[in-house]
Motif scaffolding. Structure first.
Motif, mmCIF file in Angstrom:
data_model
loop_
_atom_site.group_PDB
_atom_site.id
_atom_site.type_symbol
_atom_site.label_atom_id
_atom_site.label_comp_id
_atom_site.label_asym_id
_atom_site.label_seq_id
_atom_site.Cartn_x
_atom_site.Cartn_y
_atom_site.Cartn_z
ATOM 1 N N LYS A 31 71.911 49.301 20.741
ATOM 2 C CA LYS A 31 72.333 49.888 22.013
ATOM 3 C C LYS A 31 71.424 49.311 23.082
ATOM 4 O O LYS A 31 70.209 49.486 23.024
ATOM 5 C CB LYS A 31 72.215 51.411 21.979
ATOM 6 N N GLN A 58 66.891 46.074 27.876
ATOM 7 C CA GLN A 58 66.121 47.043 27.101
ATOM 8 C C GLN A 58 67.075 47.896 26.284
ATOM 9 O O GLN A 58 68.212 48.110 26.685
ATOM 10 C CB GLN A 58 65.295 47.938 28.021
ATOM 11 N N GLY A 59 66.593 48.378 25.147
ATOM 12 C CA GLY A 59 67.438 49.230 24.325
ATOM 13 C C GLY A 59 66.764 49.622 23.033
ATOM 14 O O GLY A 59 65.542 49.554 22.899
ATOM 15 N N THR A 60 67.593 50.029 22.070
ATOM 16 C CA THR A 60 67.109 50.447 20.761
ATOM 17 C C THR A 60 67.871 49.710 19.665
ATOM 18 O O THR A 60 69.018 49.334 19.842
ATOM 19 C CB THR A 60 67.280 51.965 20.546
ATOM 20 N N LYS A 62 68.643 50.277 15.483
ATOM 21 C CA LYS A 62 68.528 51.197 14.348
ATOM 22 C C LYS A 62 69.016 50.496 13.087
ATOM 23 O O LYS A 62 70.066 49.846 13.081
ATOM 24 C CB LYS A 62 69.368 52.453 14.589
ATOM 25 N N GLU A 94 65.214 53.714 10.374
ATOM 26 C CA GLU A 94 64.226 53.670 11.451
ATOM 27 C C GLU A 94 64.855 53.097 12.729
ATOM 28 O O GLU A 94 65.701 52.223 12.691
ATOM 29 C CB GLU A 94 63.043 52.800 11.037
ATOM 30 N N THR A 95 64.404 53.608 13.875
ATOM 31 C CA THR A 95 64.851 53.143 15.180
ATOM 32 C C THR A 95 63.648 52.675 15.977
ATOM 33 O O THR A 95 62.620 53.339 15.995
ATOM 34 C CB THR A 95 65.560 54.275 15.950
ATOM 35 N N LYS A 96 63.775 51.517 16.628
ATOM 36 C CA LYS A 96 62.703 50.989 17.480
ATOM 37 C C LYS A 96 63.274 50.573 18.820
ATOM 38 O O LYS A 96 64.419 50.127 18.919
ATOM 39 C CB LYS A 96 62.017 49.784 16.830
ATOM 40 N N ASN A 97 62.444 50.681 19.856
ATOM 41 C CA ASN A 97 62.799 50.213 21.191
ATOM 42 C C ASN A 97 62.482 48.729 21.307
ATOM 43 O O ASN A 97 61.559 48.240 20.676
ATOM 44 C CB ASN A 97 62.017 50.982 22.256
ATOM 45 N N SER A 99 62.543 45.256 24.341
ATOM 46 C CA SER A 99 62.687 44.798 25.718
ATOM 47 C C SER A 99 62.514 43.288 25.738
ATOM 48 O O SER A 99 61.650 42.749 25.065
ATOM 49 C CB SER A 99 61.633 45.465 26.613
#
Length: 120
Positions: A31, A58-60, A62, A94-97, A99
């Motif tokens: 996303k 920028q986003g995530t 998963k 796991e989810t990470k941001n 950029s």
């Protein structure tokens, strides 16, 4: 009537075969959105200039698979210029941001799209 039931069963069988055997499983769910920032000149003695605008993606990300994913590389085109983001490792669920690097904008319209995604 018998032919209609056979036809419906063939359609249902084809759908389930595609959905569970042929279709590739999703591994990463991404996303993303554009982020625009403005920098103003802070020098009192400098002439009045238009503020500089910068954009990044920028986003995530998963991991929706049941395996660890490493060396994730997301390559975007931001106003037709390449930018990228890297993530070392994602555990299952796991989810990470993320950029990308910022680019100076020359016009107000900002477009971006995911050009390539690679992982191990």
């Amino acid at each position: 009537m018998k032919k209609l039931i056979i036809f419906i069963l063939l359609i249902a069988g084809g759908y389930f075969a595609y959905e569970y055997l042929i279709k590739e499983k999703t591994i990463l769910e991404i996303k993303a959105d554009k982020s625009i920032t403005t920098q103003h000149s802070m020098d009192i003695d400098a002439p009045a200039l238009a503020p500089a605008k910068f954009a990044s993606v920028q986003g995530t990300v998963k991991n929706v698979s049941d395996k660890t994913v490493t060396n994730i590389l997301l390559k975007y085109k931001l106003n037709a210029k390449p930018v990228e983001a890297r993530i070392d490792q994602l555990e299952p669920g796991e989810t990470k941001n993320f950029s990308t690097q910022s680019l100076r904008l020359t016009h107000v319209e900002v477009t971006f799209f995911l050009e390539e995604m690679s992982y191990e």
